[in-house]
Design an enzyme around this catalytic site. Structure first.
Site, PDB file in Angstrom:
ATOM      1  N   GLY A  14       3.110  -0.743   9.125  1.00 36.05           N
ATOM      2  CA  GLY A  14       3.910   0.378   8.636  1.00 36.05           C
ATOM      3  C   GLY A  14       5.371   0.345   9.007  1.00 36.05           C
ATOM      4  O   GLY A  14       6.117   1.251   8.625  1.00 36.05           O
ATOM      5  N   GLN A  32       9.249  -0.008   9.076  1.00 32.59           N
ATOM      6  CA  GLN A  32      10.279  -0.010   8.043  1.00 32.59           C
ATOM      7  C   GLN A  32      11.536  -0.697   8.559  1.00 32.59           C
ATOM      8  O   GLN A  32      12.648  -0.416   8.114  1.00 32.59           O
ATOM      9  CB  GLN A  32      10.586   1.429   7.618  1.00 32.59           C
ATOM     10  CG  GLN A  32       9.368   2.213   7.160  1.00 32.59           C
ATOM     11  CD  GLN A  32       8.730   1.662   5.903  1.00 32.59           C
ATOM     12  OE1 GLN A  32       9.347   1.606   4.847  1.00 32.59           O
ATOM     13  NE2 GLN A  32       7.467   1.256   5.977  1.00 32.59           N
ATOM     14  N   SER A  78     -10.822   5.590   0.889  1.00 31.32           N
ATOM     15  CA  SER A  78     -10.132   5.645   2.168  1.00 31.32           C
ATOM     16  C   SER A  78     -10.696   6.800   2.973  1.00 31.32           C
ATOM     17  O   SER A  78     -10.896   7.906   2.437  1.00 31.32           O
ATOM     18  CB  SER A  78      -8.629   5.850   1.930  1.00 31.32           C
ATOM     19  OG  SER A  78      -7.922   5.974   3.127  1.00 31.32           O
ATOM     20  N   TYR A 111       2.688  10.077   0.070  1.00 33.22           N
ATOM     21  CA  TYR A 111       3.663   9.477   0.978  1.00 33.22           C
ATOM     22  C   TYR A 111       5.073   9.981   0.637  1.00 33.22           C
ATOM     23  O   TYR A 111       5.525   9.866  -0.500  1.00 33.22           O
ATOM     24  CB  TYR A 111       3.625   7.955   0.903  1.00 33.22           C
ATOM     25  CG  TYR A 111       2.385   7.339   1.511  1.00 33.22           C
ATOM     26  CD1 TYR A 111       1.445   8.121   2.192  1.00 33.22           C
ATOM     27  CD2 TYR A 111       2.144   5.979   1.429  1.00 33.22           C
ATOM     28  CE1 TYR A 111       0.310   7.557   2.749  1.00 33.22           C
ATOM     29  CE2 TYR A 111       1.008   5.402   1.988  1.00 33.22           C
ATOM     30  CZ  TYR A 111       0.092   6.199   2.636  1.00 33.22           C
ATOM     31  OH  TYR A 111      -1.026   5.631   3.190  1.00 33.22           O
ATOM     32  N   LEU A 114      -1.624   0.243  15.080  1.00 32.02           N
ATOM     33  CA  LEU A 114      -0.991   0.330  16.401  1.00 32.02           C
ATOM     34  C   LEU A 114      -1.293   1.669  17.070  1.00 32.02           C
ATOM     35  O   LEU A 114      -0.599   2.092  17.996  1.00 32.02           O
ATOM     36  CB  LEU A 114       0.526   0.140  16.294  1.00 32.02           C
ATOM     37  CG  LEU A 114       0.986  -1.207  15.737  1.00 32.02           C
ATOM     38  CD1 LEU A 114       2.503  -1.262  15.693  1.00 32.02           C
ATOM     39  CD2 LEU A 114       0.434  -2.361  16.574  1.00 32.02           C
ATOM     40  N   SER A 173      -3.068   2.652  10.591  1.00 32.31           N
ATOM     41  CA  SER A 173      -2.688   2.946  11.979  1.00 32.31           C
ATOM     42  C   SER A 173      -3.149   1.854  12.935  1.00 32.31           C
ATOM     43  O   SER A 173      -3.776   2.133  13.964  1.00 32.31           O
ATOM     44  CB  SER A 173      -3.244   4.310  12.421  1.00 32.31           C
ATOM     45  OG  SER A 173      -2.576   4.784  13.570  1.00 32.31           O
ATOM     46  N   ASP A 182       0.831  -1.204   0.000  1.00 28.99           N
ATOM     47  CA  ASP A 182       0.000   0.000   0.000  1.00 28.99           C
ATOM     48  C   ASP A 182       0.869   1.259   0.000  1.00 28.99           C
ATOM     49  O   ASP A 182       1.691   1.455   0.891  1.00 28.99           O
ATOM     50  CB  ASP A 182      -0.895  -0.004   1.242  1.00 28.99           C
ATOM     51  CG  ASP A 182      -1.695   1.282   1.386  1.00 28.99           C
ATOM     52  OD1 ASP A 182      -2.690   1.442   0.665  1.00 28.99           O
ATOM     53  OD2 ASP A 182      -1.315   2.124   2.229  1.00 28.99           O
ATOM     54  N   ARG A 236      -8.900  10.692   0.565  1.00 25.80           N
ATOM     55  CA  ARG A 236      -9.843  11.313   1.496  1.00 25.80           C
ATOM     56  C   ARG A 236     -10.952  11.982   0.697  1.00 25.80           C
ATOM     57  O   ARG A 236     -10.705  12.473  -0.417  1.00 25.80           O
ATOM     58  CB  ARG A 236      -9.159  12.341   2.407  1.00 25.80           C
ATOM     59  CG  ARG A 236      -8.327  11.715   3.515  1.00 25.80           C
ATOM     60  CD  ARG A 236      -7.882  12.730   4.551  1.00 25.80           C
ATOM     61  NE  ARG A 236      -7.101  12.080   5.606  1.00 25.80           N
ATOM     62  CZ  ARG A 236      -7.610  11.531   6.698  1.00 25.80           C
ATOM     63  NH1 ARG A 236      -8.919  11.553   6.885  1.00 25.80           N
ATOM     64  NH2 ARG A 236      -6.825  10.976   7.605  1.00 25.80           N
TER      65      ARG A 236
END
Length: 302
Positions: free
Chosen positions: A266, A268, A161, A59, A215, A213, A54, A132
């Site tokens: 997410g 890295q 989204s 980004y 977490l 998100s 994704d 959005r």
């Protein structure tokens, strides 16, 4: 007592006919590294069983610059490693246009798609989502853009989204192709999609939920408030019993809901990516799952 087990098997991405992994990997913080480092992260995700990747045109944007940088880096990786693109289900998003901030006009979205394809050096994406909702864009115009994307062959399937239930329903009514995905915020610290009708709508119409998100913006890993500490404690109880990290338990809690949400991981860090498979070691009893929900709400169940 019955347990809720999680399956590592691929599942359909809504009504798209595309099969995806039950966990996705997100590129929100992907930009800013070398192509070799980027490829290593992608390979780590593949090794962990992930096929759904994704990204989004915004980004890499830091408030002043960097728009498109994650897609550009991904394009470098694809150029250096022929065949890598074919191993993944590639999703991107558009419609956030700093400093506007949103534009879902047909003209803009079609241009944004072409720019994303150019940056990633691909001819097609598997999933394109409106990032959005743009209040000033009529849903019929948005639908025409999404229909045209699919008809052009540049996009296999479309989704949204951060849309509300009513926004999703209205947009879908104008489309000739199905909305196959909805990407809301969802975690043990943000459970509104379970109660505001979004998950019910998704289950009714076979729409895949991609949870961003998962977490809680890092608050599950590093809790500060009383609510966050209570949720962390409830997750830790299960994590210790299953022999996994709190992070794995948090992902597993999301995935146990019957909407079968796909958390977008997410991290890295290649080592943490490698631990994603631990999620499938977790088996929830209803009591344990509801204990986390009670901790999140801060009150007993009715």
């Amino acid at each position: 007592m019955s347990e809720i087990a999680l399956s590592p098997d691929s599942r359909p991405l809504g009504k798209s006919g595309i099969m995806v992994s039950p966990i996705a990997w997100g590129m929100w913080r992907f930009a800013g590294r070398s192509a070799d480092e980027a490829r290593a992260l992608i390979e780590a995700a593949f090794a962990a069983g992930i096929t759904l990747f994704d990204t989004a045109d915004i980004y890499g944007f830091d408030g002043e610059g960097g728009f498109g940088d994650a897609e550009l880096l991904l394009g470098e990786v694809f150029a250096a490693t022929p065949g890598l693109r074919d191993r993944m289900v590639l999703a991107t998003k558009g419609g956030i246009t700093p400093p506007v901030p949103y534009d879902s006009s047909r003209e803009y979205l079609m241009r944004a798609l072409d720019n994303s394809l150019r940056r990633m050096r691909v001819e097609q994406v598997d999933l394109y989502q409106i990032h959005r909702p743009d209040i000033l864009a009529h849903p019929q115009e948005v639908a025409r853009a999404l229909d045209d994307m699919v008809a052009s062959g540049k996009v296999k399937a479309v989704g949204v989204s951060n849309y509300s239930v009513d926004q999703t329903r209205t947009l879908a009514s104008f489309l000739t192709v199905p909305l196959v995905s909805q990407q809301p915020e969802f975690s043990a610290l943000f459970t509104e999609p379970m109660t505001n009708g979004l998950f019910d709508q998704a289950m009714k119409h076979d729409v895949a939920i991609l949870a961003w998100s998962p977490l809680g913006g890092g608050r599950i890993a590093d809790p500060g408030t009383a609510q966050e500490r209570a949720v962390a404690a409830a997750l830790d109880a299960k994590a210790e019993e299953a022999g996994v990290s709190r992070t794995a338990a948090a992902y597993a809690w999301i995935m146990a809901h019957p909407v079968r949400a796909i958390p977008i991981v997410g991290t890295q860090n290649a080592q943490r990516i490698a631990e994603i498979g631990d999620v499938f070691k977790v088996k929830w009893t209803r009591t344990e799952w509801y204990d986390v929900l009670v901790a999140s709400r801060g009150e007993k169940l009715p």
